[in-house]
Design a protein around this motif. Structure first.
Motif, PDB file in Angstrom:
ATOM      1  N   GLY A  14      33.614  22.838  32.294  1.00 44.91           N
ATOM      2  CA  GLY A  14      32.783  21.745  33.005  1.00 44.91           C
ATOM      3  C   GLY A  14      31.487  22.140  33.770  1.00 44.91           C
ATOM      4  O   GLY A  14      31.129  21.655  34.818  1.00 44.91           O
ATOM      5  N   ALA A  15      30.978  22.852  33.041  1.00 45.55           N
ATOM      6  CA  ALA A  15      29.556  23.225  33.499  1.00 45.55           C
ATOM      7  C   ALA A  15      28.249  23.153  32.804  1.00 45.55           C
ATOM      8  O   ALA A  15      28.433  23.173  31.732  1.00 45.55           O
ATOM      9  CB  ALA A  15      29.462  25.007  33.584  1.00 45.55           C
ATOM     10  N   SER A  16      27.356  22.740  33.273  1.00 47.21           N
ATOM     11  CA  SER A  16      25.956  22.518  32.395  1.00 47.21           C
ATOM     12  C   SER A  16      25.145  23.638  32.476  1.00 47.21           C
ATOM     13  O   SER A  16      25.886  24.653  32.950  1.00 47.21           O
ATOM     14  CB  SER A  16      25.201  21.547  33.150  1.00 47.21           C
ATOM     15  N   GLU A  17      24.276  23.713  31.530  1.00 45.05           N
ATOM     16  CA  GLU A  17      23.451  24.896  31.406  1.00 45.05           C
ATOM     17  C   GLU A  17      22.769  25.288  33.003  1.00 45.05           C
ATOM     18  O   GLU A  17      22.646  26.586  33.298  1.00 45.05           O
ATOM     19  CB  GLU A  17      22.329  25.060  30.413  1.00 45.05           C
ATOM     20  N   THR A  18      22.456  24.513  33.683  1.00 44.37           N
ATOM     21  CA  THR A  18      21.508  24.614  34.806  1.00 44.37           C
ATOM     22  C   THR A  18      22.749  25.258  36.045  1.00 44.37           C
ATOM     23  O   THR A  18      22.420  26.405  36.552  1.00 44.37           O
ATOM     24  CB  THR A  18      21.234  23.282  35.499  1.00 44.37           C
ATOM     25  N   ALA A  19      24.140  24.749  35.880  1.00 42.96           N
ATOM     26  CA  ALA A  19      25.098  25.124  36.844  1.00 42.96           C
ATOM     27  C   ALA A  19      25.551  26.765  36.334  1.00 42.96           C
ATOM     28  O   ALA A  19      25.670  27.488  37.141  1.00 42.96           O
ATOM     29  CB  ALA A  19      26.285  24.372  36.698  1.00 42.96           C
ATOM     30  N   ILE A  20      25.504  27.001  35.187  1.00 47.49           N
ATOM     31  CA  ILE A  20      25.629  28.355  34.811  1.00 47.49           C
ATOM     32  C   ILE A  20      24.764  29.307  35.104  1.00 47.49           C
ATOM     33  O   ILE A  20      24.937  30.280  35.599  1.00 47.49           O
ATOM     34  CB  ILE A  20      25.940  28.451  32.971  1.00 47.49           C
ATOM     35  N   THR A  21      23.419  28.973  35.203  1.00 45.00           N
ATOM     36  CA  THR A  21      22.297  29.815  35.369  1.00 45.00           C
ATOM     37  C   THR A  21      22.484  29.913  36.970  1.00 45.00           C
ATOM     38  O   THR A  21      22.314  31.168  37.560  1.00 45.00           O
ATOM     39  CB  THR A  21      20.912  28.974  35.165  1.00 45.00           C
ATOM     40  N   LEU A  22      23.083  28.964  37.647  1.00 46.93           N
ATOM     41  CA  LEU A  22      23.097  29.183  39.230  1.00 46.93           C
ATOM     42  C   LEU A  22      24.149  30.111  39.428  1.00 46.93           C
ATOM     43  O   LEU A  22      24.426  30.884  40.353  1.00 46.93           O
ATOM     44  CB  LEU A  22      23.342  27.877  39.859  1.00 46.93           C
ATOM     45  N   TYR A  23      25.318  30.070  38.571  1.00 45.71           N
ATOM     46  CA  TYR A  23      26.676  30.645  38.669  1.00 45.71           C
ATOM     47  C   TYR A  23      26.238  32.251  38.410  1.00 45.71           C
ATOM     48  O   TYR A  23      26.667  33.201  39.284  1.00 45.71           O
ATOM     49  CB  TYR A  23      27.273  30.589  37.637  1.00 45.71           C
ATOM     50  N   GLU A  24      25.407  32.565  37.433  1.00 48.14           N
ATOM     51  CA  GLU A  24      25.034  33.865  37.134  1.00 48.14           C
ATOM     52  C   GLU A  24      24.318  34.416  38.156  1.00 48.14           C
ATOM     53  O   GLU A  24      24.103  35.667  38.440  1.00 48.14           O
ATOM     54  CB  GLU A  24      24.292  34.057  35.705  1.00 48.14           C
ATOM     55  N   LYS A  25      23.243  33.514  38.907  1.00 42.26           N
ATOM     56  CA  LYS A  25      22.454  33.995  39.953  1.00 42.26           C
ATOM     57  C   LYS A  25      23.535  34.603  41.252  1.00 42.26           C
ATOM     58  O   LYS A  25      23.183  35.505  41.962  1.00 42.26           O
ATOM     59  CB  LYS A  25      21.372  32.859  40.467  1.00 42.26           C
ATOM     60  N   ALA A  26      24.299  33.661  41.531  1.00 46.36           N
ATOM     61  CA  ALA A  26      25.315  33.906  42.687  1.00 46.36           C
ATOM     62  C   ALA A  26      25.964  35.062  42.166  1.00 46.36           C
ATOM     63  O   ALA A  26      26.333  36.112  43.253  1.00 46.36           O
ATOM     64  CB  ALA A  26      26.203  32.813  42.756  1.00 46.36           C
ATOM     65  N   LEU A  27      26.523  35.498  41.215  1.00 46.40           N
ATOM     66  CA  LEU A  27      27.245  36.803  40.680  1.00 46.40           C
ATOM     67  C   LEU A  27      26.348  37.920  40.928  1.00 46.40           C
ATOM     68  O   LEU A  27      26.725  38.712  41.439  1.00 46.40           O
ATOM     69  CB  LEU A  27      27.712  36.374  39.019  1.00 46.40           C
ATOM     70  N   ALA A  28      24.943  37.641  40.452  1.00 50.78           N
ATOM     71  CA  ALA A  28      24.136  38.802  40.671  1.00 50.78           C
ATOM     72  C   ALA A  28      24.119  39.003  42.164  1.00 50.78           C
ATOM     73  O   ALA A  28      23.880  40.118  42.714  1.00 50.78           O
ATOM     74  CB  ALA A  28      22.768  38.535  39.974  1.00 50.78           C
ATOM     75  N   ASP A  36      21.860  34.758  49.378  1.00 53.28           N
ATOM     76  CA  ASP A  36      23.233  33.755  49.914  1.00 53.28           C
ATOM     77  C   ASP A  36      23.984  33.164  48.768  1.00 53.28           C
ATOM     78  O   ASP A  36      23.884  32.426  48.477  1.00 53.28           O
ATOM     79  CB  ASP A  36      22.454  32.593  50.742  1.00 53.28           C
ATOM     80  N   PRO A  37      24.749  34.158  48.359  1.00 48.49           N
ATOM     81  CA  PRO A  37      25.663  33.712  47.100  1.00 48.49           C
ATOM     82  C   PRO A  37      26.598  32.358  47.542  1.00 48.49           C
ATOM     83  O   PRO A  37      26.651  31.681  46.484  1.00 48.49           O
ATOM     84  CB  PRO A  37      26.484  34.680  46.634  1.00 48.49           C
ATOM     85  N   VAL A  38      26.897  32.340  48.605  1.00 45.74           N
ATOM     86  CA  VAL A  38      27.696  31.228  48.873  1.00 45.74           C
ATOM     87  C   VAL A  38      26.718  29.755  48.604  1.00 45.74           C
ATOM     88  O   VAL A  38      27.380  29.021  48.124  1.00 45.74           O
ATOM     89  CB  VAL A  38      28.141  30.883  50.327  1.00 45.74           C
ATOM     90  N   ALA A  39      25.479  30.078  49.066  1.00 46.02           N
ATOM     91  CA  ALA A  39      24.616  28.776  49.042  1.00 46.02           C
ATOM     92  C   ALA A  39      24.217  28.385  47.468  1.00 46.02           C
ATOM     93  O   ALA A  39      24.251  27.306  46.912  1.00 46.02           O
ATOM     94  CB  ALA A  39      23.262  28.946  49.583  1.00 46.02           C
ATOM     95  N   THR A  40      24.151  29.410  46.786  1.00 45.63           N
ATOM     96  CA  THR A  40      23.774  29.388  45.285  1.00 45.63           C
ATOM     97  C   THR A  40      24.976  28.960  44.744  1.00 45.63           C
ATOM     98  O   THR A  40      24.753  27.830  43.614  1.00 45.63           O
ATOM     99  CB  THR A  40      23.415  30.978  44.824  1.00 45.63           C
ATOM    100  N   ILE A  41      26.116  29.463  44.807  1.00 47.43           N
ATOM    101  CA  ILE A  41      27.230  28.586  44.195  1.00 47.43           C
ATOM    102  C   ILE A  41      27.656  27.377  44.559  1.00 47.43           C
ATOM    103  O   ILE A  41      28.048  26.544  43.678  1.00 47.43           O
ATOM    104  CB  ILE A  41      28.444  29.696  44.339  1.00 47.43           C
ATOM    105  N   GLU A  42      27.249  27.193  45.780  1.00 49.49           N
ATOM    106  CA  GLU A  42      27.494  25.578  46.108  1.00 49.49           C
ATOM    107  C   GLU A  42      26.466  24.574  45.365  1.00 49.49           C
ATOM    108  O   GLU A  42      26.772  23.365  45.118  1.00 49.49           O
ATOM    109  CB  GLU A  42      27.304  25.433  47.695  1.00 49.49           C
ATOM    110  N   ALA A  43      25.150  25.078  45.122  1.00 46.33           N
ATOM    111  CA  ALA A  43      24.476  24.508  44.336  1.00 46.33           C
ATOM    112  C   ALA A  43      24.782  24.321  43.048  1.00 46.33           C
ATOM    113  O   ALA A  43      24.726  23.057  42.171  1.00 46.33           O
ATOM    114  CB  ALA A  43      22.848  24.938  44.343  1.00 46.33           C
ATOM    115  N   ALA A  44      25.467  25.149  42.380  1.00 47.50           N
ATOM    116  CA  ALA A  44      26.233  25.139  41.023  1.00 47.50           C
ATOM    117  C   ALA A  44      27.136  24.115  41.195  1.00 47.50           C
ATOM    118  O   ALA A  44      27.394  23.112  40.093  1.00 47.50           O
ATOM    119  CB  ALA A  44      26.594  26.434  40.519  1.00 47.50           C
TER     120      ALA A  44
END
Length: 449
Positions: A14-28, A36-44
């Motif tokens: 269920g993910a776009s490439e953009t969302a995966i990039t944001l997921y990786e950022k939140a994980l990092a 703020d990983p919460v804000a980042t993953i909510e953007a994903a």
């Protein structure tokens, strides 16, 4: 249909490439405790509402907060993911989150182990199981959950530094200090902003009594771990411990009033560190003024939670030092309710948390003999309610001071002997041993006449 993979090659739904990039950022961000990983993953999630692993990451962020109110957010993320199309790996993540929501640390850890058996390169599963091992005080698993998957990774993989940092902490908690420091420094070489690696090396130096090295390690790298980092206060706490071990109490209070409490944080981990530092000063009869009052005010709304026994103990420190008897009663009542349940915290509270809180209450009331009687049987199993060796040392210090005030000088001598053998560089350890030996000699001499 899964058409995308994460940065380590794991398929995601269920993910776009953009969302995966944001997921990786939140994980990092989670791995380094930055931003703020919460804000980042909510953007994903906003980009890809059906991104299962994004919902899982958000759920874990709240489930690991050890705060009652955070669990509602974890539940919301779990509910959002539960109706989506999922892979077998993703369903195992949801099973782990379900266990967190049920209050079962053991169940969550078991489900995450299942994820890692089939997907050893699942960075999120490893991060969460490592923190869960910490919250349950399982030193062997802190080390071995990482060791199981480490050969499946390479230094070129995104987040490899985090594996080394986690392994460093696990090795340290198992007493393998040389390897722990090596792994921690290797992690820092790969990513200077890895706050967990910074923390792991600080733990090594704390356990070895290398106070000057620890101060240099923390102060020399402050720009990497103290800025835009939600783990910074804990690392400031480690710096304060080095100064405290050298009897530099003025510096300790300066750190408390500065980076530790200047923002009056009400984040649970920050409250724990504040209580733990002030209680160490309290045991030394250091006048901390009105600092306990401010801290007790922050703890008081949480007194009735009974959610995680390790938190209860640190709340009790604040309440006893501030003279908040009603709040202390509320903690004990909440623990009674917790022990009647079947969550992991019921065992933690029954076996460790409740007697510890009663011991702290006895200490606060000047009933030092009862404090000794309650704490002595717990020493070898305090890990069962979480924390690190460095954090749990506060209960050994409480036992030592209670024994001293109760006049149990032979016990003080024996306990101090233990501490001096482990950390001879500590003036406090030396002082306890010398004072006990001197007073015992005086008593013995007086008895001869």
């Amino acid at each position: 249909m899964m058409t995308h993979v994460d940065a380590r090659g794991e398929p995601v739904s269920g993910a776009s490439e953009t969302a995966i990039t944001l997921y990786e950022k939140a994980l990092a961000q989670l791995q380094c405790y930055q931003g703020d990983p919460v804000a980042t993953i909510e953007a994903a999630i906003e980009d890809s509402p059906e991104f299962v692993m994004a919902h899982c990451l958000r759920a874990y962020l709240f489930a690991l907060a050890t705060e009652v109110e955070a669990m509602a957010e974890a539940r919301a993320s779990f509910d959002a993911a539960s109706g989506l199309t999922t892979s077998a790996r993703e369903r195992r993540h949801l099973a782990a989150i379900k266990q967190f929501l049920a209050g079962s640390w053991e169940g969550a850890i078991s489900a995450l182990e299942d994820v890692l058996i089939d997907s050893p390169r699942d960075a999120l599963a490893l991060q969460v199981v490592h923190l869960s091992d910490f919250y349950t005080g399982d030193a062997r698993s802190l080390r071995d959950h990482v060791a199981r998957v480490l050969p499946e990774w390479s230094a070129d993989d995104p987040g490899y530094h985090a594996l080394l940092a986690m392994y460093a902490f696990g090795l340290e908690e198992c007493g393998d200090y040389a390897r722990a420091e090596d792994m921690g420094r290797r992690a820092i070489d790969l990513n200077p902003h890895d706050a967990w690696a910074q923390h792991a090396v600080a733990h090594v130096m704390e356990m070895q009594g290398r106070q000057d090295d620890g101060i240099k390690w923390m102060a020399g790298r402050e720009r990497y771990w103290a800025e835009d980092n939600f783990f910074a206060i804990h690392n400031w706490w480690h710096l304060a411990l080095f100064h405290l071990d050298l009897d530099q109490t003025d510096r300790v209070l300066s750190l408390y009033d500065g980076p530790l409490r200047k923002d009056r944080s009400q984040v649970m981990l920050d409250l724990l560190d504040a209580s733990a530092l002030l209680w160490r000063l309290h045991l030394r009869d250091v006048d901390v003024g009105e600092r306990w009052m401010e801290l007790a005010d922050c703890w008081e709304p949480l007194a009735g939670d009974g959610f995680y026994a390790f938190n209860d103990a640190h709340a009790m420190m604040a309440f006893m030092a501030a003279g908040r008897d009603e709040a202390a009663d509320a903690v004990l009542a909440a623990q009674q309710r917790a022990m009647a349940g079947n969550a992991s915290n019921a065992m933690m509270t029954n076996q460790i948390g409740h007697p510890v809180c009663n011991a702290l209450r006895a200490f606060g009331r000047g009933d030092y003999a009862t404090c000794v009687d309650l704490l002595r049987p717990l020493r070898s199993r305090l890990n069962r309610f979480g924390g690190s060796h460095a954090q749990r040392d506060i209960f050994d210090l409480t036992l030592l001071e209670a024994a001293k005030r109760a006049g149990q000088l032979a016990l003080v001598r024996e306990l101090a002997n233990e501490r001096v053998e482990l950390k001879p560089s500590s003036p406090l350890n030396q002082r306890y041993r010398e004072d006990a030996a001197r007073r015992l000699a005086e008593i013995s001499g007086a008895a001869m006449f």
